[in-house]
Design a protein around this motif. Sequence first.
Motif: not given
Lengths: 338, 279, 266, 149
Positions: A293-295, A302-303, B256-257, B275-279
Amino acid sequence: MTIEKYLVKKTSLPVLFDKIKASGKVVKAPKKKSHTTDFADVASFSEVTDDYIVTTQSAKSVAFPRVEKLFNYVKSKDGVQITDYALNAIPEVVMWGVRPCDAAGFDPLNAIFTWDINDVIFTTKLKKTTIIGFSCQNADENCFCTSVGGNPGSTQGSDILFTKLSSGDYLAEVISEKGKAIQALAPELFEAAPSEDKEQNLAKVDVKFTKEIIKEKVDKYFESDVWKEQAQRCIGCGTCAFVCPTCACFDIQDENHGKNGHRIRTWDSCCFSQFTLHTSGHNPRPTQDRRWRQRIMHKFSYMPDRINVYGCVGCGRCSRACPVDMNIAEHLTNISKM
Amino acid sequence: MEEKNIYKPYLMRVEKITLEAPGVRTFRLKFENEEEANAFEFKAGQFGEYSVIGEGESTFCIASSPTRKGYIECTYREAGRVTSALAKCEEGDVVGFRGPYGNTFPIDEWKGKSLLFIAGGIALPPMRCVIWNALDTRENFKDVTILYGAKNVGDLVYKNELADWEARPDVKLITTVDPGGQTPDWKGEVGFVPAVLEKAAPSSENTVAIVCGPPIMIKFTLPVLEKLGFTEDTIYTTLENRMKCGFGKCGRCNCGPVYVCKDGPVFSYKQLKALPDEY
Amino acid sequence: MVDVKKKAAELLSSEAVKVIIGYTEGTGGKPRAAFIQNVADVEKLIFNSQCVMNLAVYLTKAEIKKLGKPAIVAPVNVLRAIIQLAFEVQIQESDIVVLGITPDEKLVEFQSFAAIESYLEDFKMELDAKEKETLAKISGMSLEERWAYWTEELSECFKCYACRAACPMCYCHKCAVEQNKPQWIPVAAHQLGNMEWHIMRAMHLAGRCVNCDACHNACPKGINLNFLTKLMLADAQEQLGYTGPTLKEGNLLSTYNPNDQENFIK
Amino acid sequence: MSEFEPKIVAFVCNWCTYAGADLTGTSRIKYATNVKIVRFPCTGRIDFMLLLKAFGEGADGIIISGCHPNDCHYTSGNFHARRRWVMFRGLMNFMGIDTRRVQFSWVSAAEGAKWAEIVNTTVDEVRELGPYTDYKKVADYLETEVTNG
């Protein structure tokens, strides 16, 4: 500058190539190696191949090589001495035979490396690089440049773009000052523009989706099972990132050699399980579907959100190189239909 | 833009090493180059990339206050390759530092308010800069309360400063250790941070809460704060994610962004929730 | 394939397993791994000579384990990997169902790992003539030529670790190449980093590699890195009497024979 | 021009060869000074990566030595090591790493004279072969290269 059009005869290409070499610039061009076709230093035009859809690796390594020395150091009893990166030692490089997708890839890379803080190592290298593009007469099922805003004859990113015409001669589009400088090496080879239409000499690449639709969908489906479904067979290697023209993630490492050493920057990939792993053992992206998903989100959400450029040029390299057939065009098409 | 190698660190001399707790040390670092020292500025909440030349870089906050000029301090726990190498450093050694990076605590906006600091374990260092910043400009704030907990008495960091704060009439300090972590002469509280917070029940009126600690502590502390009347934009925290560059290029700290290195490390609870749960 | 599909459907509908790990049609005519959780999808299973990926790599993946008990479509290379993984206690007999498959797509059922082992006795793990020829060709070079060949070959590597990711035996959560206290192998993909990574990989697979070529097939640069492990296999067979994965004896390098050769030791 | 003096690293086990080398000294047997000894608890502990590191840092030759078979302080460390060396020698050779520069031996605590002989002959042989630059060149890659793809 406005684009200037010329005719360059088939027989003139090797002459132009030799002139560039003779000017002292480093020339890298697609070369058939033992297993792959990739950009490499070439001694003469005879080593250059035009038999490739795209090279296995992208052209990005000219400005973002897989290993970059950031600076050297010497440790001694009294402390440390740092020898800074010698920016003035960066050679002038001509990348010959770059596909339009690859050339377009330098924009997103540049956006990352200049976001608020200028990475002078990257930008100086890019400044000293001239890109001689060759538009595509052939495409394969992995190509999808037209779905992300590119096309097989796009001039974006190239300094000169050659398009092969039905006669075998080339339409040369001189796009930038750097391109003009190349032209100036052999102005006599650039003849009056041909009348033949460029479009009919380009490969046909069907539009499968648009990047805007992908953005809209991925923003909406951040919490969705689609990532799990798609990432099931992903084995978490870094192939996709390493062949990608726009992937810029890196690692910083120190390498020692006795008292001397270098701090280096090396390619890294968001698909590696250790990429975000904290020393404590906590991992913010603990599973492969989060990493997948990040990729995708990085490139398509995001970019564009943060640096105003999409991180995919549709070259399809990741699909060709993936050992488990994680076909990005297929996955994106599915996302676009959600 | 200035043509400078953004990866080249300042060289800093280790001036003083303080052993805070087992495996936890504070380094006071001074610039080798005076020009660099004079040009250097930072604000409370920012972080940097500290390096042992030859071993690599590691990310920590700047633990000293911007009100204390001429040096910076960092506090770290020995864990990975770089921190293990740092632990072997002696006073007088040279280390590298890049920074400052990231955003800051909006301490100017907090003027005239009361401050409540809540920290757990090794998470006091990222808060120490803003605590000292507030105490050095004490007249700008009303009540200052610090609630600090650790697993056991030995794990409490900045023991000397805790004693200082304890002695100050203008600071209310509550220290606590997890049940079973107390020593016979322990005079502080015994219990987990959220429970101690609930018992102490500090007023939320015109107050900003700054929370930092392990995820589990944060998770249980936030509801207590909400119960005490704190709103999501009066609670702040500082995040950490793995980083290599510190300026939004290496690609690993984003939730996320949102890039922890650029948009953080300081976030309000309101931002944190988004924030998305990515920390 | 009919009986494999039938069995797969049976296993799913009786809930004996939760997922079938098999091959299915991918893009560009390439097969790919499939994780089939519904009986209706069983029809998507395929098997052909292009199905060379070693599916056993998924047996140790946490994300796949979460799907529940698997049945795995297993040609010989997968069977060998299963035996090796079983010996290394990475998989338990009760945790998986093995659907053996012959080159002509016939189902072979196994009641136990021991049954797989005895089935494999008919498929001796040996290098074929072409592989032996390549080994002989490289071994026949002079020392300098060999060094030049391998430095050139391995300089192509950019350390994407696809070889490791595709290898069923590379299941470590933290690979030796990621250990950094001390940093044994340079992280960077320069000559030294590549050389030492590939030497380390070959050594750690000595006597464990099942010669499935998954590493080579996965390599985006087409590096002949599988010939390092093939050489190890040939040496192990020739010098230490190694025969292939087994449930009975220890790993080649964690056991010994007092009579091992030592003509190179003074 | 001065004669080439090889740099030799010896990885030895604590119980036999290290004690043997000690005996060489106490017996006042002279031997080549080219060798740097690194002591390990057991030959079983000598990782193959150590050999590569030694070559990368400029060693011209390597000696690996431990207890004779059946004499291992830990019963079987040297048997395990022997197997590892069978495999690793083959791999080194196949990759073009010069195995003539790696000498394996069993030297017991009583064999002071043998240790001296092993060192002397290894030094002589490596001197004959000349400096080992192949591996070092690869290890120095970053020193020499400015850019790479």
